[in-house]
Design a protein around this motif. Structure first.
Motif, PDB file in Angstrom:
ATOM      1  N   ASP A 187       1.343  -1.318   0.215  1.00 39.58           N
ATOM      2  CA  ASP A 187       0.008  -0.300  -0.046  1.00 39.58           C
ATOM      3  C   ASP A 187       0.949   1.035  -0.020  1.00 39.58           C
ATOM      4  OD1 ASP A 187      -1.966  -1.409   0.148  1.00 39.58           O
ATOM      5  OD2 ASP A 187      -2.548  -1.556   2.154  1.00 39.58           O
ATOM      6  N   ASP A 188       2.125   1.223  -1.014  1.00 34.18           N
ATOM      7  CA  ASP A 188       2.705   2.704  -0.456  1.00 34.18           C
ATOM      8  C   ASP A 188       4.058   2.396  -1.643  1.00 34.18           C
ATOM      9  OD1 ASP A 188       4.586   0.178   0.064  1.00 34.18           O
ATOM     10  OD2 ASP A 188       6.067   1.662   1.621  1.00 34.18           O
ATOM     11  N   CYS A 189       3.599   1.164  -2.240  1.00 40.30           N
ATOM     12  CA  CYS A 189       4.243   1.382  -3.505  1.00 40.30           C
ATOM     13  C   CYS A 189       4.200   1.691  -5.297  1.00 40.30           C
ATOM     14  CB  CYS A 189       4.115  -0.830  -4.108  1.00 40.30           C
ATOM     15  SG  CYS A 189       2.412  -1.115  -4.782  1.00 40.30           S
ATOM     16  N   LEU A 190       2.133   3.269  -5.012  1.00 44.94           N
ATOM     17  CA  LEU A 190       2.600   4.234  -6.034  1.00 44.94           C
ATOM     18  C   LEU A 190       2.809   5.770  -6.168  1.00 44.94           C
ATOM     19  CD1 LEU A 190      -1.122   2.342  -6.875  1.00 44.94           C
ATOM     20  CD2 LEU A 190       0.774   1.848  -7.811  1.00 44.94           C
ATOM     21  N   THR A 191       3.496   6.383  -7.187  1.00 45.81           N
ATOM     22  CA  THR A 191       4.325   6.983  -7.350  1.00 45.81           C
ATOM     23  C   THR A 191       3.291   7.701  -7.665  1.00 45.81           C
ATOM     24  OG1 THR A 191       5.670   6.649  -7.934  1.00 45.81           O
ATOM     25  CG2 THR A 191       6.018   6.674  -5.404  1.00 45.81           C
ATOM     26  N   ASP A 192       2.301   7.301  -9.060  1.00 48.48           N
ATOM     27  CA  ASP A 192       2.418   8.721 -10.086  1.00 48.48           C
ATOM     28  C   ASP A 192       1.278   9.362  -9.786  1.00 48.48           C
ATOM     29  OD1 ASP A 192       1.002   5.855 -10.097  1.00 48.48           O
ATOM     30  OD2 ASP A 192       0.345   6.046 -12.264  1.00 48.48           O
ATOM     31  N   LEU A 193       0.763  10.495 -10.563  1.00 50.15           N
ATOM     32  CA  LEU A 193      -0.137  11.221  -9.786  1.00 50.15           C
ATOM     33  C   LEU A 193      -1.328  11.184 -10.654  1.00 50.15           C
ATOM     34  CD1 LEU A 193      -2.132  13.948  -8.865  1.00 50.15           C
ATOM     35  CD2 LEU A 193      -0.745  15.591 -10.289  1.00 50.15           C
ATOM     36  N   CYS A 194      -3.371  10.779 -10.304  1.00 49.70           N
ATOM     37  CA  CYS A 194      -4.082  10.522 -11.374  1.00 49.70           C
ATOM     38  C   CYS A 194      -4.938  10.212 -10.148  1.00 49.70           C
ATOM     39  CB  CYS A 194      -4.387   8.956 -11.943  1.00 49.70           C
ATOM     40  SG  CYS A 194      -3.540   7.787 -11.090  1.00 49.70           S
ATOM     41  N   GLY A 195      -6.443  11.015 -10.769  1.00 49.61           N
ATOM     42  CA  GLY A 195      -7.463  10.766 -10.453  1.00 49.61           C
ATOM     43  C   GLY A 195      -7.813  12.114 -10.793  1.00 49.61           C
ATOM     44  N   THR A 196      -9.368  12.478  -9.744  1.00 50.17           N
ATOM     45  CA  THR A 196      -9.631  13.248  -9.767  1.00 50.17           C
ATOM     46  C   THR A 196      -9.548  14.981  -9.154  1.00 50.17           C
ATOM     47  OG1 THR A 196     -11.769  12.291 -10.541  1.00 50.17           O
ATOM     48  CG2 THR A 196     -12.368  14.779 -10.094  1.00 50.17           C
ATOM     49  N   PRO A 197      -9.601  16.138  -9.262  1.00 44.35           N
ATOM     50  CA  PRO A 197      -8.585  16.712  -8.137  1.00 44.35           C
ATOM     51  C   PRO A 197      -9.141  16.569  -6.622  1.00 44.35           C
ATOM     52  CG  PRO A 197      -8.228  18.138  -9.941  1.00 44.35           C
ATOM     53  CD  PRO A 197      -9.319  16.870 -10.328  1.00 44.35           C
ATOM     54  N   SER A 198     -10.780  16.961  -6.374  1.00 44.78           N
ATOM     55  CA  SER A 198     -11.734  17.530  -5.901  1.00 44.78           C
ATOM     56  C   SER A 198     -11.759  14.997  -4.418  1.00 44.78           C
ATOM     57  CB  SER A 198     -12.993  17.773  -5.412  1.00 44.78           C
ATOM     58  OG  SER A 198     -13.444  16.972  -6.602  1.00 44.78           O
ATOM     59  N   TYR A 199     -10.920  14.350  -5.409  1.00 42.55           N
ATOM     60  CA  TYR A 199     -11.178  13.505  -4.399  1.00 42.55           C
ATOM     61  C   TYR A 199      -9.840  12.859  -4.417  1.00 42.55           C
ATOM     62  CZ  TYR A 199     -16.480  12.593  -5.922  1.00 42.55           C
ATOM     63  OH  TYR A 199     -17.280  13.351  -6.309  1.00 42.55           O
ATOM     64  N   LEU A 200      -8.358  12.838  -4.906  1.00 46.46           N
ATOM     65  CA  LEU A 200      -7.206  12.555  -4.579  1.00 46.46           C
ATOM     66  C   LEU A 200      -7.010  12.804  -2.525  1.00 46.46           C
ATOM     67  CD1 LEU A 200      -5.845  14.877  -7.217  1.00 46.46           C
ATOM     68  CD2 LEU A 200      -6.255  12.736  -6.802  1.00 46.46           C
ATOM     69  N   SER A 201      -6.449  11.930  -2.402  1.00 45.01           N
ATOM     70  CA  SER A 201      -6.206  11.365  -1.532  1.00 45.01           C
ATOM     71  C   SER A 201      -4.775  12.454  -1.091  1.00 45.01           C
ATOM     72  CB  SER A 201      -5.566  10.051  -0.746  1.00 45.01           C
ATOM     73  OG  SER A 201      -4.787  10.119  -1.270  1.00 45.01           O
ATOM     74  N   PRO A 202      -4.786  12.862   0.644  1.00 38.74           N
ATOM     75  CA  PRO A 202      -3.522  13.549   1.367  1.00 38.74           C
ATOM     76  C   PRO A 202      -1.986  12.990   1.066  1.00 38.74           C
ATOM     77  CG  PRO A 202      -4.966  13.368   3.017  1.00 38.74           C
ATOM     78  CD  PRO A 202      -5.856  12.246   1.733  1.00 38.74           C
ATOM     79  N   GLU A 203      -2.541  11.693   0.741  1.00 39.18           N
ATOM     80  CA  GLU A 203      -0.960  10.947   0.331  1.00 39.18           C
ATOM     81  C   GLU A 203      -0.949  11.209  -0.816  1.00 39.18           C
ATOM     82  OE1 GLU A 203      -3.589   7.842   1.204  1.00 39.18           O
ATOM     83  OE2 GLU A 203      -3.209   9.670   1.680  1.00 39.18           O
ATOM     84  N   ILE A 204      -1.449  10.885  -1.688  1.00 41.23           N
ATOM     85  CA  ILE A 204      -1.193  11.255  -3.424  1.00 41.23           C
ATOM     86  C   ILE A 204      -0.664  12.965  -3.446  1.00 41.23           C
ATOM     87  CG2 ILE A 204      -2.450  11.144  -5.314  1.00 41.23           C
ATOM     88  CD1 ILE A 204      -4.097   9.913  -4.820  1.00 41.23           C
ATOM     89  N   ARG A 213       9.643  13.350   1.906  1.00 35.56           N
ATOM     90  CA  ARG A 213       8.544  13.397   2.635  1.00 35.56           C
ATOM     91  C   ARG A 213       8.664  11.948   3.229  1.00 35.56           C
ATOM     92  NH1 ARG A 213       8.591  12.254  -2.706  1.00 35.56           N
ATOM     93  NH2 ARG A 213       8.474  10.244  -3.512  1.00 35.56           N
ATOM     94  N   SER A 214       7.814  11.944   4.577  1.00 32.12           N
ATOM     95  CA  SER A 214       8.095  10.696   4.989  1.00 32.12           C
ATOM     96  C   SER A 214       6.839   9.398   4.274  1.00 32.12           C
ATOM     97  CB  SER A 214       7.421  10.920   6.706  1.00 32.12           C
ATOM     98  OG  SER A 214       6.274  11.269   6.690  1.00 32.12           O
ATOM     99  N   ILE A 215       6.046   9.855   3.682  1.00 31.48           N
ATOM    100  CA  ILE A 215       5.301   8.428   3.157  1.00 31.48           C
ATOM    101  C   ILE A 215       6.192   8.272   1.645  1.00 31.48           C
ATOM    102  CG2 ILE A 215       2.991   8.615   1.975  1.00 31.48           C
ATOM    103  CD1 ILE A 215       2.074  10.309   3.767  1.00 31.48           C
ATOM    104  N   ARG A 216       6.405   7.197   1.697  1.00 28.64           N
ATOM    105  CA  ARG A 216       7.271   6.585   0.606  1.00 28.64           C
ATOM    106  C   ARG A 216       6.556   6.398  -1.268  1.00 28.64           C
ATOM    107  NH1 ARG A 216       9.942   0.947   0.888  1.00 28.64           N
ATOM    108  NH2 ARG A 216       7.760   0.447  -0.053  1.00 28.64           N
ATOM    109  N   GLY A 217       5.203   6.075  -1.018  1.00 30.82           N
ATOM    110  CA  GLY A 217       3.698   5.823  -1.801  1.00 30.82           C
ATOM    111  C   GLY A 217       2.416   5.948  -1.717  1.00 30.82           C
ATOM    112  N   TYR A 218       1.619   5.638  -2.573  1.00 29.83           N
ATOM    113  CA  TYR A 218       0.103   4.883  -1.603  1.00 29.83           C
ATOM    114  C   TYR A 218      -0.096   3.575  -2.480  1.00 29.83           C
ATOM    115  CZ  TYR A 218      -1.151   6.809  -6.701  1.00 29.83           C
ATOM    116  OH  TYR A 218      -1.497   7.159  -7.965  1.00 29.83           O
ATOM    117  N   GLY A 219      -1.670   3.294  -1.798  1.00 25.46           N
ATOM    118  CA  GLY A 219      -1.958   2.329  -2.340  1.00 25.46           C
ATOM    119  C   GLY A 219      -3.735   2.233  -2.251  1.00 25.46           C
ATOM    120  N   ARG A 220      -4.122   1.282  -1.589  1.00 29.44           N
ATOM    121  CA  ARG A 220      -5.637   1.077  -2.060  1.00 29.44           C
ATOM    122  C   ARG A 220      -6.541   1.969  -0.731  1.00 29.44           C
ATOM    123  NH1 ARG A 220      -5.096  -5.045  -0.018  1.00 29.44           N
ATOM    124  NH2 ARG A 220      -3.803  -4.816   1.400  1.00 29.44           N
ATOM    125  N   PRO A 221      -5.669   2.454   0.469  1.00 31.66           N
ATOM    126  CA  PRO A 221      -6.258   4.034   1.284  1.00 31.66           C
ATOM    127  C   PRO A 221      -6.825   4.228   0.238  1.00 31.66           C
ATOM    128  CG  PRO A 221      -4.761   2.919   2.795  1.00 31.66           C
ATOM    129  CD  PRO A 221      -4.262   2.381   1.122  1.00 31.66           C
TER     130      PRO A 221
END
Length: 395
Positions: A187-204, A213-221
Motif C-alpha cells: 500500500d505504498d508502492c504507487l507514486t504517479d499522480l492520477c484521479g480527480t482533484p476533489s477526490y484526491l487523497s492527502p498521500e497522493i 517526505r515521510s510517505i514513500r507512496g500510496y495504495g488501496r487506502p
C-alpha cells in the motif's frame, strides 16, 4: 478500408489506412452489433448504445480512438489493454460493470459493456441534489462491497467518483472506468499522480508535491478516502473539499479540513458522521479498510423486538394512527409560521428556506455553491442595493 459510423456526421471508427485486421474486427463488430445513438463522450472515446443482432439485447460500446490522444499511440494501446486485463480480473461481482465483448484494431479499441439505463450517479445527484440516509446507505454498501472485491485481489481503482458509478435498471450500483486501475503489491508502492482533484487523497498530493517526505507512496487506502468524499457529497449535496482556488482546495485536503457541524448536517445521524470521519482520516494507516467500513454501525441491521399479537391493542393503535394521519394532513396543508426577525437575520438556518436556497443555487449556477466561513448562500438571493449605490441615492 472499412468505415464504421461513430456519429451521425462523418466520423468513422476505422483507420484511414487500409488494413486486413481493421476490416476483420470492424466487420466482426458490425456483424454482431447494430450501433445506435451516442450516450456520452470522453477526450478520446465515444460511448454509444448498441443492439446485439442475435439476441436483440441492448449494450453500451465504448470506442477508444488511439489516434486522437496526446500521448504515443502505442502507449495508449498498452493502457487500453491494461484496462482490459483489469476488467477481466474483476468480472463476476454484481456491483462491477460487466464486460460483454471487446474488439481491437490498429486505430480503435471496442469495449462492449452491459447498459445502465439510469446513467451516472452524478447525473442522478444533480437532479435530487442530495440523497436520504437510507438511499446513501444502499449506495455505499454496494460500492464498499465492490471495493472489498477489488482490494482482496490487490487492485486499486484510483478514480472513485460519482461520474464513475452507473445505475442499472434496478438502481443498483455498477462501478466502471478502470482506466487508472492497477495492481499493487503493497500500500505504498504507487507514486504517479492520477484521479480527480476533489477526490484526491492527502498521500497522493504529498508524494507528488514534496521531495522530502515521510510517505514513500500510496495504495488501496486512496479508494477509501474517495469513498468518504462521495458519501459526504451524497448526504449534503456538496463536496467536503471545495474552493474556487484549486491550491487552497488541495491544502484543505492535505490538512483534512472539513466540517460536519454546519446546519445541513443537523438531520444526519451520528453513525453516518462517524463513518465519514473514519474514511477521511489524513493518515492512511488509520483510515478504515473496505472490510472495516462494511462492519461499521452505519450498516448494522436494526433488530426489531418480538411482540405478541393483541387484537384490542392493535385495533386501538390503528384508530390512533388514523387520527394521527388526519392531524398530520391538516398540519401539512397549513403553511408553517416563519419569524420575520429570524428570516431577516439568517434565512439559511431555517430548514425549508435552506433547502430552497440550496436547490435554487444549483439551478442558477449549475455547480456547487458551498457555504464556507466567508460565504453565505442566502446572500446570493438578497434583493437589496449595494451600500455605495444606496449612499448615492440618499445624496
Amino acid at each position: 478500408q472499412c468505415t464504421c459510423l461513430l456519429n451521425s456526421s462523418t466520423m468513422t471508427i476505422a483507420n484511414s489506412i487500409p488494413s486486413e485486421e481493421n476490416n476483420e474486427y470492424c466487420n466482426q463488430f458490425h456483424s454482431k452489433y447494430e450501433p445506435k445513438e451516442i450516450l456520452g463522450r470522453g477526450l478520446s472515446s465515444v460511448v454509444r448504445r448498441c443492439v446485439e443482432k442475435s439476441s436483440k439485447t441492448e449494450f453500451a460500446v465504448k470506442v477508444i480512438d488511439l489516434n486522437n490522444l496526446d500521448t504515443n499511440s502505442e502507449d495508449a494501446r498498452q493502457d487500453a489493454l491494461k484496462e482490459l486485463r483489469i476488467l477481466r480480473l474483476v468480472q463476476g461481482h454484481p456491483n462491477i460493470i460487466l464486460l460483454h465483448d471487446h474488439f481491437e484494431t490498429e486505430a480503435y479499441i471496442f469495449f462492449v459493456f452491459e447498459i445502465c439505463p439510469h446513467g451516472e450517479l452524478f447525473e442522478h445527484l444533480n437532479k435530487v441534489v442530495r440523497m436520504s440516509e437510507k438511499r446513501t446507505r444502499g449506495v455505499m454498501r454496494q460500492l464498499l462491497d465492490a471495493l472489498e472485491f477489488l482490494h482482496s485481489r490487490q487492485i486499486v481503482h484510483r478514480d472513485i467518483k460519482a461520474e464513475n458509478i452507473l445505475l442499472d435498471a434496478e438502481m443498483s450500483v455498477k462501478l466502471t472506468d478502470f482506466g487508472f486501475a492497477t495492481e499493487v503489491e503493497t500500500d505504498d508502492c504507487l507514486t504517479d499522480l492520477c484521479g480527480t482533484p476533489s477526490y484526491l487523497s492527502p498521500e497522493i498530493l504529498v508524494v507528488n508535491m514534496y521531495e522530502s517526505r515521510s510517505i514513500r507512496g500510496y495504495g488501496r487506502p486512496v479508494d477509501m478516502w474517495a469513498s468518504g468524499v462521495l458519501m459526504y457529497t451524497l448526504l449534503v449535496g456538496s463536496p467536503p473539499f471545495w474552493h474556487r482556488r484549486q491550491m487552497t482546495m488541495l491544502r484543505m485536503i492535505m490538512e483534512g479540513r472539513f466540517s460536519l457541524d454546519t446546519p445541513e448536517w443537523e438531520e444526519v445521524s451520528e453513525a453516518a458522521k462517524s463513518l465519514i470521519a473514519s474514511l477521511l482520516r489524513v493518515d492512511p494507516g488509520q483510515r478504515l479498510t473496505s472490510v472495516q467500513a462494511l462492519a461499521h454501525p452505519f450498516f448494522a441491521k436494526q433488530e426489531l423486538p418480538c411482540v405478541t399479537f393483541d387484537r384490542r391493542t392493535r385495533f386501538r393503535s390503528a384508530i390512533l394512527a388514523v387520527r394521527c394521519l388526519c392531524r398530520l394532513h391538516r398540519a401539512y396543508a397549513m403553511p408553517a409560521r416563519l419569524e420575520l426577525r429570524r428570516l431577516r437575520a439568517d434565512p439559511y438556518t431555517i430548514r425549508n428556506m435552506r433547502r430552497l436556497i440550496d436547490n435554487t443555487a444549483f439551478l442558477v449556477y449549475s455547480h456547487w455553491v458551498k457555504k464556507a466561513e466567508d460565504q453565505n448562500r442566502a446572500a446570493l438571493f438578497e434583493n437589496s442595493p449595494k451600500m455605495d449605490l444606496a449612499a448615492q441615492d440618499s445624496g
